[in-house]
Design an enzyme around this catalytic site. Structure first.
Site, PDB file in Angstrom:
ATOM      1  N   SER A  67      11.113 -20.437  70.454  1.00  0.00           N
ATOM      2  CA  SER A  67      10.626 -19.577  71.311  1.00  0.00           C
ATOM      3  C   SER A  67       9.177 -19.788  72.095  1.00  0.00           C
ATOM      4  CB  SER A  67      10.706 -18.175  70.994  1.00  0.00           C
ATOM      5  OG  SER A  67      11.898 -17.772  70.968  1.00  0.00           O
ATOM      6  N   GLU A 118     -15.549 -67.759  35.251  1.00  0.00           N
ATOM      7  CA  GLU A 118     -14.350 -68.307  36.080  1.00  0.00           C
ATOM      8  C   GLU A 118     -14.712 -69.977  36.300  1.00  0.00           C
ATOM      9  OE1 GLU A 118     -11.575 -66.974  37.361  1.00  0.00           O
ATOM     10  OE2 GLU A 118     -12.059 -65.112  36.024  1.00  0.00           O
TER      11      GLU A 118
END
Length: 798
Positions: free
Chosen positions: A368, A91
């Site tokens: 319910s 790099e």
């Protein structure tokens, strides 16, 4: 030939002129902007290593790790030289020589870009790449490149090469979701950075240029080719010897197929809820949580979490979906004593980071499962009994007409039966009896927010809410039943510690009283019945007491008869659980055809039984339903006896009153015949006296005539005895009627009174004595005109 030489010289001259011109321009350009480099702002860059946030379970053990795209950092001293050298070689081989900007590299890139007419080469140094990744965007413009240049120069002034390398290695992207060298080492090779070989280090360095294209999991040969190039550069630049180079090139790379840190990504739905809670409740940002190196302590129970996740991996437990949609679900387990969330799964299928979590974010109608909260608990609080009778018949409440699920009605049912069989009409009727306001207040006390206007209706009894609820909301509500009426706020986080060791957030423990202990016990008794004998049978766990309630909602599409939502919420003394099953989007093709007892209850049973596998079974220690039923029977029997006694007493008093009235009447009737008899006796004497006087007078005035006709007169007088007999007829009226009267109900006295009635009136009085009518038959006895026997006088005395 001379011409060719001239041409060659010209080209060389032109090249030199171009290079010189470019160099001059670059130097002039850089000199012009040099003044700005002094003021470049790099304050956003720091040496903080982005670290994973660690999640601890309820026992203080590491359970999971989370991080952002930037990975957990590593200190430069923990990075081997061959790893750093591999990156430098490929790099930025002049990294340790330049001051952040490599002028040679920039010049080369500038020439290439001029020729191409666009930005095709960057020529960036490691420092510049760090600047771009940490401080700038990735756009390729000259403006950004200028900013990058000045900032890189400033970074080199403030940080050492090792510090810059450390920040770079911790921020660079290596592909496959790996940000930073530590995550890349673990992700690709299952190793720590310190254990990487030269060959593996070279492969990682090679990925930086094109991480996706060179991903060895997908493009192994290209990744190897790139690795070999890095190794060659390392050898050329003197970072490795020829022997090391040959060995590294020949090394076969063994990839980690499992991928990454085994702790990272564990319990994803629970971790999602932790992140949401940290953000919403404690004010942190996602970036804080993912990169701050925090230690988050939670209520997680890994055994229970594993159990729930195992259930959700069993496709056979869930209804089959379609190609468009699978049947979804969400579940949660909560400790009722603390409100701590022990386990949580937010869906089926592939997990999406911080995606839709159906355990915490769902808004579905509870059906319910709302009945215990909105109707029965507040009714019991108001004094209603477990065995009190509720109306169960077709009825309409203004413009609302509920129906039982099977359209069958019993007229009335005890409360426990209405809840056990999940009957709708009795529930609505009871809410109407106690008042909607009390029902809404109760729901609020259980921790569920209601719309004060839109939810103020009797549909609340059946779970008809304007805004739905989530499993965690329902589990928190039902925890009050298991905790003597007290409700603790459901929560996942207990404490958050930053990387310096400071506690920055802590759960303080919010609790409130939802219902009384007595009501909680009675509700648990009834809800035990739901699981033992009612709609919740499918959730039964052998050897454990489990109370709970089923719930479902209808598909809101005309002409479609099916179920939209299925629920089961249940609890043992140690643990409360809630599960929802349904489609994310219900339509004519996507709805459920099973009931909660066949679907949600079975899912609940599967993970609840496994979650409690290593936990000792406990009892609620509440009175059994049979006790209430027996007490009710005793009360009913006592009530029946009391009612019978009351009726008997009333009848007795009524009969006594009637008897007294009858006696008064009878006494009055008795007195009337005596007075009549006396009067008639006097009239009889008077009549005899008059007849005697008349006879004497007749004798005196016509003695002769009387003498000649003595026999005939005597005979006639003998016939006159008939009149006398008429008087005796007073007795005739009672002749044998008196005897007939005594043949009644033993009330012969009444008949006797009739016997004295010369004109039969006494017989009428006898009618009052039940059989006095028969006494009238005595009048027929008058046909014996010559009967001077005086038997009637005897009867009169009687």
């Amino acid at each position: 030939m001379v011409t060719n030489l001239l041409r060659g010289w010209k080209r060389l001259h032109m090249t030199q002129v171009l290079v010189l011109s470019v160099s001059t321009a670059v130097l002039a350009f850089l000199s012009f902007f040099h003044v700005y480099s002094e003021g470049a702002d790099i304050s956003a860059l720091n040496d903080d290593m982005a670290q994973s946030t660690v999640i601890y379970d309820a026992n203080g053990e590491v359970a999971s790790k989370i991080s952002a795209l930037k990975n957990e950092g590593i200190k430069i001293e923990d990075v081997p030289d061959h790893v750093k050298n591999a990156v430098v070689a490929i790099e930025d081989h002049r990294f340790y020589e330049h001051d952040g900007v490599d002028l040679v590299g920039i010049s080369r890139a500038f020439v290439q870009n001029v020729k191409a007419g666009s930005v095709v080469e960057g020529g960036s140094t490691i420092t510049q790449q760090l600047t771009k990744n940490a401080l700038l965007t990735s756009e390729k413009t000259y403006k950004r490149k200028l900013e990058e240049f000045f900032m890189a120069r400033e970074i080199e002034k403030q940080y050492s090469k090792d510090e810059i390398m450390q920040m770079y290695l911790n921020r660079i992207y290596f592909g496959n979701g790996s940000w930073g060298v530590k995550e890349a080492a673990m992700g690709y090779f299952g190793k720590e950075v310190k254990d990487l070989s030269i060959s593996e280090a070279a492969m990682l360095a090679g990925l930086i240029k094109a991480p996706s294209a060179l991903d060895p999991h997908k493009n192994y040969d290209k990744a190897i080719e790139r690795r070999n190039l890095v190794l060659k550069m390392m050898n050329t630049q003197g970072f490795i010897k020829d022997e090391e180079y040959k060995k590294a090139v020949g090394e076969k790379i063994a990839l980690n197929e499992k991928g990454g840190d085994p702790l990272r990504g564990r319990y994803p739905f629970y971790v999602d809820s932790v992140i949401d809670e940290a953000i919403k409740k404690y004010g942190l940002t996602q970036e804080d949580v993912l990169t701050g190196g925090l230690q988050i302590y939670t209520e997680l129970d890994v055994t229970m979490q594993t159990a729930v996740e195992a259930t959700y991996a069993k496709d056979e437990l869930f209804p089959e979906g379609t190609e468009k949609q699978i049947v979804q679900s969400g579940a949660v387990l909560v400790d009722p004593k603390s409100g701590g969330i022990r386990a949580l799964v937010g869906g089926r299928g592939e997990h999406v980071f911080r995606g839709y979590n159906r355990a915490t974010q769902l808004k579905a109608q509870p059906g319910s499962t709302m009945k215990p909260l909105a109707v029965y608990a507040p009714a019991v609080e108001e004094g209603w009994g477990v065995t009190d009778m509720l109306k169960d018949e077709e009825m309409e409440f203004k413009d609302y007409k509920p129906h039982n699920y099977n359209d069958k009605y019993k007229g009335e049912v005890p409360m426990y039966e209405a809840l056990r069989d999940s009957l709708n009409v009795p529930s609505v009727w009871l809410l109407d009896e106690i008042g909607i306001a009390k029902g809404m207040e109760s729901v609020k006390n259980f921790g569920i927010n209601l719309d004060p206007q839109n939810d103020r209706n009797l549909g609340l009894a059946l779970g008809g809410l304007s805004t739905g609820v989530s499993p965690v909301t329902m589990a928190e509500a039902y925890s009050a039943f298991a905790n003597n009426g007290e409700r603790h706020e459901a929560h996942a986080i207990t404490k958050i510690v930053d990387k310096e060791g400071n506690t920055i957030a802590e759960y303080k423990g919010k609790k409130s009283k939802a219902i009384s202990k007595e009501t909680a016990e009675k509700m648990t008794t009834m809800l035990l019945g739901v699981v033992q004998d009612g709609t919740g049978k499918g959730a039964q766990i052998p050897g454990r007491e489990l109370a709970g309630k089923t719930g479902s909602t209808q598909v809101p599409i005309k002409g479609v008869n099916g179920t939209k939502d299925q629920w089961f919420v249940g609890y043992t003394p140690q643990l409360v659980g809630a599960v929802w099953v349904g489609y994310d989007k219900t339509d004519q093709e996507h709805y459920l055809t099973t009931t909660s007892s066949e679907g949600a209850a079975l899912v609940f049973k599967d993970f609840m039984s496994e979650a409690l596998k290593n936990t000792k079974a406990e009892s609620f220690n509440v009175p059994p339903l049979s006790k209430y039923i027996e007490e009710h029977k005793k009360e009913q029997r006592a009530k029946s006896v009391k009612e019978l006694e009351s009726r008997v007493k009333k009848e007795s008093e009524k009969l006594k009153k009637q008897w007294e009235e009858a006696k008064k009447k009878l006494n009055k009737k008795k007195d009337e015949p005596k007075a009549d008899a006396k009067q008639k006796e006097e009239e009889k004497v008077e009549k005899k006296e008059k007849e005697k006087e008349k006879k004497e007078k007749d004798k005196t005035t016509d003695s002769a005539a009387a003498a000649t006709t003595t026999d005939s007169k005597d005979t006639k007088d003998s016939g006159d005895t008939k009149d006398n007999g008429d008087e005796g007829g007073t007795g005739d009226t009672g002749d044998n009627g008196g005897a007939g009267d005594t043949g009644g109900d033993g009330d012969g006295d009444a008949g006797d009174t009739g016997d004295t009635g010369g004109d039969g009136d006494a017989g009428d009085a006898g009618d009052t004595g039940d059989t006095g009518g028969d006494g009238d038959a005595g009048d027929t006895g008058d046909s014996g005109g010559t009967g001077d026997s005086g038997s009637g006088d005897k009867d009169s005395k009687n």
